[in-house]
Design a protein around this motif. Sequence first.
Motif, PDB file in Angstrom:
ATOM      1  N   PHE A  59      -9.116  20.623 -31.355  1.00 14.38           N
ATOM      2  CA  PHE A  59      -7.851  20.017 -30.955  1.00 14.38           C
ATOM      3  C   PHE A  59      -6.802  20.159 -32.061  1.00 14.38           C
ATOM      4  CE2 PHE A  59      -5.190  16.167 -31.241  1.00 14.38           C
ATOM      5  CZ  PHE A  59      -4.437  16.329 -30.092  1.00 14.38           C
ATOM      6  N   LEU A  60      -7.178  19.818 -33.291  1.00 15.03           N
ATOM      7  CA  LEU A  60      -6.232  19.884 -34.403  1.00 15.03           C
ATOM      8  C   LEU A  60      -5.767  21.309 -34.676  1.00 15.03           C
ATOM      9  CD1 LEU A  60      -7.763  17.287 -36.900  1.00 15.03           C
ATOM     10  CD2 LEU A  60      -5.747  17.015 -35.444  1.00 15.03           C
ATOM     11  N   LYS A  61      -6.646  22.262 -34.439  1.00 19.15           N
ATOM     12  CA  LYS A  61      -6.274  23.666 -34.613  1.00 19.15           C
ATOM     13  C   LYS A  61      -5.128  24.015 -33.664  1.00 19.15           C
ATOM     14  CE  LYS A  61      -9.618  26.445 -35.537  1.00 19.15           C
ATOM     15  NZ  LYS A  61     -10.801  27.312 -35.469  1.00 19.15           N
ATOM     16  N   LYS A  62      -5.203  23.532 -32.438  1.00 19.48           N
ATOM     17  CA  LYS A  62      -4.135  23.783 -31.462  1.00 19.48           C
ATOM     18  C   LYS A  62      -2.840  23.091 -31.867  1.00 19.48           C
ATOM     19  CE  LYS A  62      -6.886  24.782 -27.416  1.00 19.48           C
ATOM     20  NZ  LYS A  62      -7.053  24.575 -25.998  1.00 19.48           N
ATOM     21  N   GLU A  63      -2.962  21.990 -32.599  1.00 21.23           N
ATOM     22  CA  GLU A  63      -1.792  21.249 -33.073  1.00 21.23           C
ATOM     23  C   GLU A  63      -1.327  21.720 -34.457  1.00 21.23           C
ATOM     24  OE1 GLU A  63      -1.902  17.024 -32.873  1.00 21.23           O
ATOM     25  OE2 GLU A  63      -1.460  17.171 -30.747  1.00 21.23           O
ATOM     26  N   PHE A  64      -1.968  22.736 -34.981  1.00 20.27           N
ATOM     27  CA  PHE A  64      -1.654  23.281 -36.298  1.00 20.27           C
ATOM     28  C   PHE A  64      -1.807  22.240 -37.408  1.00 20.27           C
ATOM     29  CE2 PHE A  64       0.787  25.616 -33.111  1.00 20.27           C
ATOM     30  CZ  PHE A  64       0.275  26.888 -33.313  1.00 20.27           C
ATOM     31  N   SER A  65      -2.836  21.414 -37.291  1.00 22.08           N
ATOM     32  CA  SER A  65      -3.085  20.424 -38.342  1.00 22.08           C
ATOM     33  C   SER A  65      -4.573  20.270 -38.646  1.00 22.08           C
ATOM     34  CB  SER A  65      -2.472  19.074 -37.949  1.00 22.08           C
ATOM     35  OG  SER A  65      -3.004  18.608 -36.734  1.00 22.08           O
ATOM     36  N   ASN A 137      -5.519   7.949 -42.327  1.00 24.69           N
ATOM     37  CA  ASN A 137      -4.571   7.126 -41.576  1.00 24.69           C
ATOM     38  C   ASN A 137      -3.623   7.974 -40.739  1.00 24.69           C
ATOM     39  OD1 ASN A 137      -5.549   4.585 -42.263  1.00 24.69           O
ATOM     40  ND2 ASN A 137      -4.429   4.593 -44.200  1.00 24.69           N
ATOM     41  N   LEU A 138      -3.231   9.108 -41.262  1.00 22.69           N
ATOM     42  CA  LEU A 138      -2.404  10.023 -40.485  1.00 22.69           C
ATOM     43  C   LEU A 138      -3.142  10.461 -39.218  1.00 22.69           C
ATOM     44  CD1 LEU A 138       0.169  11.807 -40.288  1.00 22.69           C
ATOM     45  CD2 LEU A 138      -1.112  13.548 -41.544  1.00 22.69           C
ATOM     46  N   MET A 139      -4.404  10.825 -39.376  1.00 20.26           N
ATOM     47  CA  MET A 139      -5.201  11.232 -38.206  1.00 20.26           C
ATOM     48  C   MET A 139      -5.407  10.047 -37.268  1.00 20.26           C
ATOM     49  SD  MET A 139      -8.076  13.929 -39.672  1.00 20.26           S
ATOM     50  CE  MET A 139      -8.917  12.734 -40.699  1.00 20.26           C
ATOM     51  N   LYS A 140      -5.759   8.901 -37.826  1.00 19.36           N
ATOM     52  CA  LYS A 140      -6.083   7.720 -37.017  1.00 19.36           C
ATOM     53  C   LYS A 140      -4.899   7.267 -36.163  1.00 19.36           C
ATOM     54  CE  LYS A 140      -7.987   3.058 -37.435  1.00 19.36           C
ATOM     55  NZ  LYS A 140      -8.647   2.124 -38.336  1.00 19.36           N
ATOM     56  N   TYR A 141      -3.716   7.225 -36.756  1.00 20.34           N
ATOM     57  CA  TYR A 141      -2.562   6.677 -36.046  1.00 20.34           C
ATOM     58  C   TYR A 141      -1.700   7.735 -35.368  1.00 20.34           C
ATOM     59  CZ  TYR A 141      -4.005   2.470 -38.390  1.00 20.34           C
ATOM     60  OH  TYR A 141      -4.750   1.400 -38.826  1.00 20.34           O
ATOM     61  N   ASP A 142      -2.086   8.994 -35.498  1.00 23.71           N
ATOM     62  CA  ASP A 142      -1.282  10.049 -34.894  1.00 23.71           C
ATOM     63  C   ASP A 142      -2.137  10.936 -33.987  1.00 23.71           C
ATOM     64  OD1 ASP A 142       1.043  11.625 -34.454  1.00 23.71           O
ATOM     65  OD2 ASP A 142       0.394  13.012 -36.008  1.00 23.71           O
ATOM     66  N   SER A 143      -2.890  11.814 -34.566  1.00 22.14           N
ATOM     67  CA  SER A 143      -3.586  12.829 -33.769  1.00 22.14           C
ATOM     68  C   SER A 143      -4.796  12.296 -32.991  1.00 22.14           C
ATOM     69  CB  SER A 143      -3.994  14.020 -34.639  1.00 22.14           C
ATOM     70  OG  SER A 143      -4.551  13.610 -35.843  1.00 22.14           O
ATOM     71  N   TYR A 144      -5.478  11.267 -33.502  1.00 19.11           N
ATOM     72  CA  TYR A 144      -6.664  10.734 -32.822  1.00 19.11           C
ATOM     73  C   TYR A 144      -6.329  10.246 -31.414  1.00 19.11           C
ATOM     74  CZ  TYR A 144     -10.483   7.428 -31.797  1.00 19.11           C
ATOM     75  OH  TYR A 144     -11.502   6.724 -31.201  1.00 19.11           O
TER      76      TYR A 144
END
Length: 182
Positions: A59-65, A137-144
Amino acid sequence: MFTRAVSRLSRKRPPSEINDSDGKPGGSSQQTLKGTSRWTTSLENLLEDPEGVKRFREFLKKEFSEENVLFWLACEEFKKTQDKKQMQEKAKDIYMTFLSSKASCQVNVEGQSRLNETILEEPHPLMFQKLQDQIFNLMKYDSYSRFLKSDIFLKHKRAEEQEENSSEAQSVAKRASRIYNT
């Protein structure tokens, strides 16, 4: 090279080494949940499951992160390093891969500029902790939360449910067969 090492790390993490965010072994109430059901309870649970890490990375690969989860995993592995020379090598690798201005997979963290190469001379297991927490926290509150709504997650969840329903149907059929064949 580093990505392959992180990939191996995410696949081979034994459950006995996994801790909740407070550092205590996973709670017993979470032990009964499996797969996608467990992933939805917390980012920590997702990151404990090799299949969850694989899907989240996809998923993150598709979001470039994808670099965020790779950095987090690298820091987790780094904390377990005991040998000083090996720790220096890993610290340099993490710095060059994720934190330097020339990093190939640079993560976006505050205070990044304050972490310079001189810190690599005397590494310690928690030297990246503050930066790792920022990325978590960036992952938890954004991409997760977006991941839990993504096609990648939903397709995996449906496949898991179909597999579960299929195995339940087979069990019922076997029990019925035993009852009527006695």
